[in-house]
Motif scaffolding. Sequence first.
Motif, mmCIF file in Angstrom:
data_model
loop_
_atom_site.group_PDB
_atom_site.id
_atom_site.type_symbol
_atom_site.label_atom_id
_atom_site.label_comp_id
_atom_site.label_asym_id
_atom_site.label_seq_id
_atom_site.Cartn_x
_atom_site.Cartn_y
_atom_site.Cartn_z
ATOM 1 N N ILE A 272 9.308 45.889 56.812
ATOM 2 C CA ILE A 272 9.824 46.635 58.000
ATOM 3 C C ILE A 272 10.045 45.518 59.053
ATOM 4 C CG2 ILE A 272 8.558 48.750 57.587
ATOM 5 C CD1 ILE A 272 6.604 47.839 59.782
ATOM 6 N N THR A 273 10.670 45.744 60.088
ATOM 7 C CA THR A 273 10.977 44.977 61.203
ATOM 8 C C THR A 273 10.016 45.085 62.352
ATOM 9 O OG1 THR A 273 12.419 46.457 62.450
ATOM 10 C CG2 THR A 273 13.531 45.199 61.063
ATOM 11 N N TYR A 274 9.893 43.978 63.076
ATOM 12 C CA TYR A 274 8.788 43.902 64.264
ATOM 13 C C TYR A 274 9.325 45.031 65.063
ATOM 14 C CZ TYR A 274 6.959 42.299 68.628
ATOM 15 O OH TYR A 274 6.038 42.270 69.979
ATOM 16 N N LYS A 275 10.497 45.647 65.285
ATOM 17 C CA LYS A 275 10.946 46.772 66.064
ATOM 18 C C LYS A 275 10.309 48.144 65.464
ATOM 19 C CE LYS A 275 14.909 49.055 68.145
ATOM 20 N NZ LYS A 275 16.425 49.001 68.403
ATOM 21 N N GLU A 276 10.320 48.064 64.147
ATOM 22 C CA GLU A 276 9.907 49.366 63.621
ATOM 23 C C GLU A 276 8.350 49.443 63.787
ATOM 24 O OE1 GLU A 276 12.932 50.442 59.802
ATOM 25 O OE2 GLU A 276 11.846 48.305 59.806
ATOM 26 N N LEU A 277 7.789 48.114 63.408
ATOM 27 C CA LEU A 277 6.346 48.164 63.547
ATOM 28 C C LEU A 277 5.848 48.523 65.092
ATOM 29 C CD1 LEU A 277 3.537 47.277 62.649
ATOM 30 C CD2 LEU A 277 4.050 44.799 63.547
ATOM 31 N N LYS A 278 6.541 48.206 65.975
ATOM 32 C CA LYS A 278 6.368 48.505 67.406
ATOM 33 C C LYS A 278 6.496 50.211 67.734
ATOM 34 C CE LYS A 278 4.711 46.217 70.200
ATOM 35 N NZ LYS A 278 5.194 45.174 71.147
ATOM 36 N N ARG A 279 7.584 50.682 67.212
ATOM 37 C CA ARG A 279 7.871 52.057 67.326
ATOM 38 C C ARG A 279 6.644 53.132 66.864
ATOM 39 N NH1 ARG A 279 12.259 55.890 64.370
ATOM 40 N NH2 ARG A 279 12.309 57.283 65.942
#
Length: 304
Positions: A272-279
């Motif tokens: 996954i992306t960092y953005k998805e992880l933070k979401r």
Amino acid sequence: MKKSIRLLTISIAIFLFAITLMNYVSKNNIQIVKNVSYKYEIKALKIPTYLAFAGERVPTEKPEVKERMDRELLVNTYWQSNGLLILKRAHKYFPIIEPLLKKYGLPDDFKYLAVAESALLVDNPSSARASGLWHFLPSTAKEKRFGLEVNKNVDERYNIEKSTKAAAIYLKTAKEKFGSWTLAAASYNAGMGRVSKRLTDQQVTNYYDALLPDETERYVLRIVALKEIMSNPEKYGFVFDQEDLYTLKPTYTITIDKPIANLASFAKEHGITYKELKRYNPWLRENKLNNKSRKLYKIKIPKY
């Protein structure tokens, strides 16, 4: 002469076409509407005969309560963009919140308190720095009874599961103190001490009989209005299809008991992306997890 005959022929053709079209319209029951103008109307709302919060009836037979209730219904109905966005977000977060409320012994109606607090925007702090779906202040969240970690690296006010548990602890304590879920909700806004003092000074025991700060007087009735509108959206003019609603992907959980030097790399390792992880884990506030104490953290990873 030829020109006159040509014009006569064209006129007859147009006339015959018009007759044919009218016959077709008549036979097929087609209505042609000319110069119709529509006007947008702001309609007064009829207050339902029965409104309640957590099983406690709202006494709308009292003129003052009726007027306040009317205000909240009107404001939350005619703020259409906000109302529709809340309905869309509810489809994303209510399935998470509802079983947690049941698990921790709170009436289901308290999910609407979260709506009143944050409009179901997880990462949207208030001007007073209250954060998360339940809008905890940093000082309150850090109290030992709530067990929320709050610092620059980790802020568990943004953890839906942990913050819902903390809200339940507060609200159940308030219910024990006041004997009323309505007063418990009011104290979530004004604080137990302030509500208790107002009740004592005014020699009343009921939320609807007490003169409270304006924000608190609106607070519970705003929650009731949100419940009424969100439970009956079409009644209040909100129309949408299932596909219009927001969703979260299913997740699986990874338990971590050590530091993570780079969360972007960690995310990439799990597809996954960092953005998805933070979401899915907004409580992670930096691009690393310090975890010097080797605490157990649960990180959600969306499934694809």
